[in-house]
Scaffold this active site. Structure first.
Site, PDB file in Angstrom:
ATOM      1  N   ASP A  44     -11.892   3.064 -11.877  1.00  0.00           N
ATOM      2  CA  ASP A  44     -11.370   2.847 -10.533  1.00  0.00           C
ATOM      3  C   ASP A  44      -9.904   3.236 -10.471  1.00  0.00           C
ATOM      4  O   ASP A  44      -9.080   2.738 -11.246  1.00  0.00           O
ATOM      5  CB  ASP A  44     -11.517   1.369 -10.150  1.00  0.00           C
ATOM      6  CG  ASP A  44     -10.795   1.043  -8.854  1.00  0.00           C
ATOM      7  OD1 ASP A  44     -11.346   1.327  -7.785  1.00  0.00           O
ATOM      8  OD2 ASP A  44      -9.663   0.521  -8.920  1.00  0.00           O
ATOM      9  N   TYR A  49      -1.881   4.963  -6.395  1.00  0.00           N
ATOM     10  CA  TYR A  49      -1.457   4.636  -7.759  1.00  0.00           C
ATOM     11  C   TYR A  49      -0.680   5.781  -8.405  1.00  0.00           C
ATOM     12  O   TYR A  49       0.045   5.578  -9.377  1.00  0.00           O
ATOM     13  CB  TYR A  49      -2.654   4.314  -8.656  1.00  0.00           C
ATOM     14  CG  TYR A  49      -3.484   3.122  -8.262  1.00  0.00           C
ATOM     15  CD1 TYR A  49      -3.072   2.246  -7.259  1.00  0.00           C
ATOM     16  CD2 TYR A  49      -4.706   2.875  -8.873  1.00  0.00           C
ATOM     17  CE1 TYR A  49      -3.857   1.160  -6.897  1.00  0.00           C
ATOM     18  CE2 TYR A  49      -5.499   1.802  -8.522  1.00  0.00           C
ATOM     19  CZ  TYR A  49      -5.072   0.946  -7.531  1.00  0.00           C
ATOM     20  OH  TYR A  49      -5.863  -0.118  -7.176  1.00  0.00           O
ATOM     21  N   LYS A  74      -9.455   5.562  -3.826  1.00  0.00           N
ATOM     22  CA  LYS A  74      -9.182   4.964  -2.520  1.00  0.00           C
ATOM     23  C   LYS A  74      -8.229   5.824  -1.702  1.00  0.00           C
ATOM     24  O   LYS A  74      -7.320   6.453  -2.256  1.00  0.00           O
ATOM     25  CB  LYS A  74      -8.552   3.575  -2.701  1.00  0.00           C
ATOM     26  CG  LYS A  74      -9.267   2.659  -3.681  1.00  0.00           C
ATOM     27  CD  LYS A  74      -8.499   1.364  -3.881  1.00  0.00           C
ATOM     28  CE  LYS A  74      -9.024   0.587  -5.066  1.00  0.00           C
ATOM     29  NZ  LYS A  74      -8.697   1.211  -6.363  1.00  0.00           N
ATOM     30  N   HIS A 107      -8.308   1.762   1.366  1.00  0.00           N
ATOM     31  CA  HIS A 107      -7.546   0.834   0.520  1.00  0.00           C
ATOM     32  C   HIS A 107      -7.151  -0.451   1.235  1.00  0.00           C
ATOM     33  O   HIS A 107      -7.006  -1.503   0.602  1.00  0.00           O
ATOM     34  CB  HIS A 107      -6.293   1.551  -0.001  1.00  0.00           C
ATOM     35  CG  HIS A 107      -5.798   1.030  -1.300  1.00  0.00           C
ATOM     36  ND1 HIS A 107      -5.226   1.833  -2.264  1.00  0.00           N
ATOM     37  CD2 HIS A 107      -5.786  -0.201  -1.829  1.00  0.00           C
ATOM     38  CE1 HIS A 107      -4.876   1.109  -3.310  1.00  0.00           C
ATOM     39  NE2 HIS A 107      -5.204  -0.136  -3.066  1.00  0.00           N
TER      40      HIS A 107
END
Length: 293
Positions: A44, A49, A74, A107
């Site tokens: 994931d 990120y 996401k 998200h």
């Protein structure tokens, strides 16, 4: 065989995955490589990120056939909107170095711009219909956000990824998910977020109740918490950059918690959120432009 969950559209997903939230891009590839060697097959990540490229590097270097891996990522709120989210898919697949995404999710609900959220979700539905993603879902959607989305969606989300750990179990969210056949996937499943947010005097890792259960099974507190998730039908995506912890978190398939132990862990819920309140996530406060490369 490691446990799997079947999503509402029939797609089979590993129940236990490896997360890379806050994993620095420079060490992401090594962490994911270690996880894949340990047996994880679900990874994931997220556009926000900044480490999708590292995940892709590890996947390509693993030698594991793509069809044996389950990749989840996401869309960040800056890329909400129909056309913007279609482009977000292109950005993510380019960084990951893959042609399709197994699970593509929103998200945050972005309640202050919910029309954009709906537009983004319609893009996910289009990608699903085109076969470019195998399943779609959401993250951090509370029951009211979920209800508002379902009024306008054609496809029910397969997954709602939310903060769930022994100190914050979100029973109302889990119940809303279950009502619609949506899988609850736990981020911060072992309460790591409590180490730097929320009540600084308590830690799931040293909680006497959890530690006591762990001692009964010859396991660690983290392993007990992950087992708690799996036995209650949730997916969990623990994260770590320490090889020994990555391996430890996957060693949870050789013991079983009793009903009394599960209930004792449930009873630890404080109702205190560790992460940001989804209602407070706005473009003004959480804007982050996702680069093309």
């Amino acid at each position: 065989m490691h446990p799997t969950v079947t999503l509402d559209n029939g797609v089979v997903m590993p129940a236990l995955g490896f997360g890379v939230f806050q994993t620095p891009p420079k060490v992401t590839a090594q962490a994911v490589e270690t996880a894949l060697q340990a047996g994880y097959r679900l990874v994931d990540t997220a556009a926000s990120y900044g480490n999708e490229r590292g995940v892709g590097d590890a996947i390509r270097g693993s030698g594991i056939p793509r069809e044996e891996l389950f990749v989840e990522t996401k869309v960040w709120i800056n890329d909400y909107g129909y056309d913007e989210t279609l482009h977000a898919f292109d950005k993510s697949t380019r960084k990951l170095g893959i042609e399709h995404i197994d699970l593509f999710i929103l998200h945050q609900p972005l309640p202050t711009a919910f029309d954009r959220t709906v537009g983004a979700y319609r893009a996910l539905e289009q990608l699903l219909g085109d076969g470019r993603v195998r399943a779609i879902g959401v993250s951090n959607f509370m029951p009211d956000h979920l209800a508002a989305l379902l009024e306008r969606a054609e496809v029910i989300p397969a997954v709602n990824q939310v903060e769930v750990h022994p100190y914050f179990t979100q029973p109302a969210v889990q119940a809303a998910n279950a009502e619609h056949g949506i899988l609850t996937q736990a981020w911060s499943p072992i309460g790591g977020i409590t180490a730097y947010r929320g009540d600084q005097t308590r830690s799931t890792f040293t909680d006497p109740g959890i530690v006591g259960i762990a001692e009964q099974h010859g396991k660690t507190a983290a392993q007990v918490m992950l087992r708690w998730h799996l036995q209650q039908g949730r997916s969990a995506i623990p994260k770590s950059v320490r090889p020994e912890r990555i391996v430890e978190n996957f060693d949870v398939f050789d013991f079983e918690l009793t009903h009394e132990e599960l209930a004792a862990i449930d009873a630890l819920d404080t109702g205190v959120r560790g992460g940001p309140d989804p209602a407070a996530v706005t473009l003004a406060t959480f804007s982050r432009v996702i680069p093309e490369d």
